[in-house]
Design an enzyme around this catalytic site. Structure first.
Site, short mmCIF file in Angstrom:
data_model
loop_
_atom_site.label_atom_id
_atom_site.label_comp_id
_atom_site.label_asym_id
_atom_site.label_seq_id
_atom_site.Cartn_x
_atom_site.Cartn_y
_atom_site.Cartn_z
N HIS A 174 0.85 -1.19 0.00
CA HIS A 174 0.00 0.00 0.00
C HIS A 174 0.89 1.24 0.00
O HIS A 174 0.69 2.16 -0.77
CB HIS A 174 -0.93 0.02 1.21
CG HIS A 174 -1.83 1.22 1.27
ND1 HIS A 174 -2.84 1.36 2.20
CD2 HIS A 174 -1.87 2.36 0.53
CE1 HIS A 174 -3.46 2.51 2.02
NE2 HIS A 174 -2.87 3.15 1.02
N GLU A 234 1.33 8.01 -3.82
CA GLU A 234 2.05 7.60 -2.62
C GLU A 234 3.35 8.39 -2.45
O GLU A 234 3.74 8.72 -1.32
CB GLU A 234 2.34 6.10 -2.66
CG GLU A 234 1.11 5.25 -2.41
CD GLU A 234 0.52 5.46 -1.02
OE1 GLU A 234 1.29 5.43 -0.04
OE2 GLU A 234 -0.70 5.69 -0.92
N HIS A 292 3.46 10.72 0.74
CA HIS A 292 4.28 10.13 1.79
C HIS A 292 5.78 10.14 1.48
O HIS A 292 6.59 10.64 2.26
CB HIS A 292 3.84 8.67 2.03
CG HIS A 292 2.45 8.54 2.54
ND1 HIS A 292 2.09 8.78 3.85
CD2 HIS A 292 1.29 8.17 1.89
CE1 HIS A 292 0.80 8.57 4.01
NE2 HIS A 292 0.29 8.19 2.84
#
Length: 216
Positions: free
Chosen positions: A59, A109, A113
């Site tokens: 993920h 992502e 992040h």
């Protein structure tokens, strides 16, 4: 007329005051988050391309600071050309299990992040260490070896945690969500790494949100 060096220096200094250079935030460690595609798809209302997958997929790799994820830091936005050489591997271990648009998922992502770890890892390095983590942490194999198989039956949280902790010598975080039919599903398992991206460390098990049992 030439501008005196002293005046140039003062001008540059003034710019740094008005427009400071913002670097990626420092971080303490990583959450390496793997998801179980059938559970992710069970929570979707529409088509979900990962419904038939039977392996944990990535993920995300989330930098942590003070026990919380840090997100949306300043830095270099996602550039697929930086990781094109990793595409084949990423398609396997880090697919977009909902829509199938893998590049969009990777970009999301990184921008949310990964960019927060850019002070240590550039984009290519970030995705490579995520691949390395996935290759070294085969959760499904560990669970199956311990008799926990994904058959849609109820599993004890303590049993799953114990199998993972015993095998890797480090505690995981289990994350669950409740489906529309009221079933509690195991959706993600988090393993924690030091900020070097390679040293496995204990996660704070108290961050697990799963009940004493869940469906896997």
């Amino acid at each position: 007329m030439a501008i005196p060096i002293r005046d140039i220096a003062l001008f540059v200094f003034a710019l740094t005051i008005l427009f400071p250079i913002v670097k990626s935030q420092t971080f303490d460690d990583f959450w390496f988050v793997q998801q179980w595609p059938p559970a992710v798809c069970a929570l979707q209302s529409g088509r979900c391309v990962g419904q038939g997958l039977r392996s944990f997929t990535i993920h995300g790799l989330w930098p942590q600071k003070g026990g919380s994820s840090i997100t949306n830091c300043a830095g270099n936005s996602f550039d697929f050309t930086k990781i094109a050489h990793l595409e084949n591997n990423l398609n396997i271990v880090w697919p977009n299990v909902v829509t199938g648009n893998n590049k969009f998922f990777w970009g999301h992502e990184w921008n949310k992040h990964g960019i927060c770890s850019e002070n240590k890892f550039d984009q290519a390095s970030f995705f490579q260490i995520a691949i390395n983590m996935r290759n070294s942490i085969n959760l499904l194999s560990v669970l199956k070896t311990g008799g926990v198989v994904p058959n849609g039956a109820s599993k004890a949280k303590q049993r799953v945690e114990s199998l993972i902790s015993t095998h890797f010598g480090r505690d995981p975080i289990l994350r669950c969500k409740t489906a529309s039919n009221g079933q509690v599903l195991l959706t993600e398992i988090v393993m924690c790494f030091d900020d070097d991206g390679s040293t496995l460390i204990h996660c704070n098990k108290a961050r697990s949100n799963c009940a004493r049992s869940f469906i896997f």
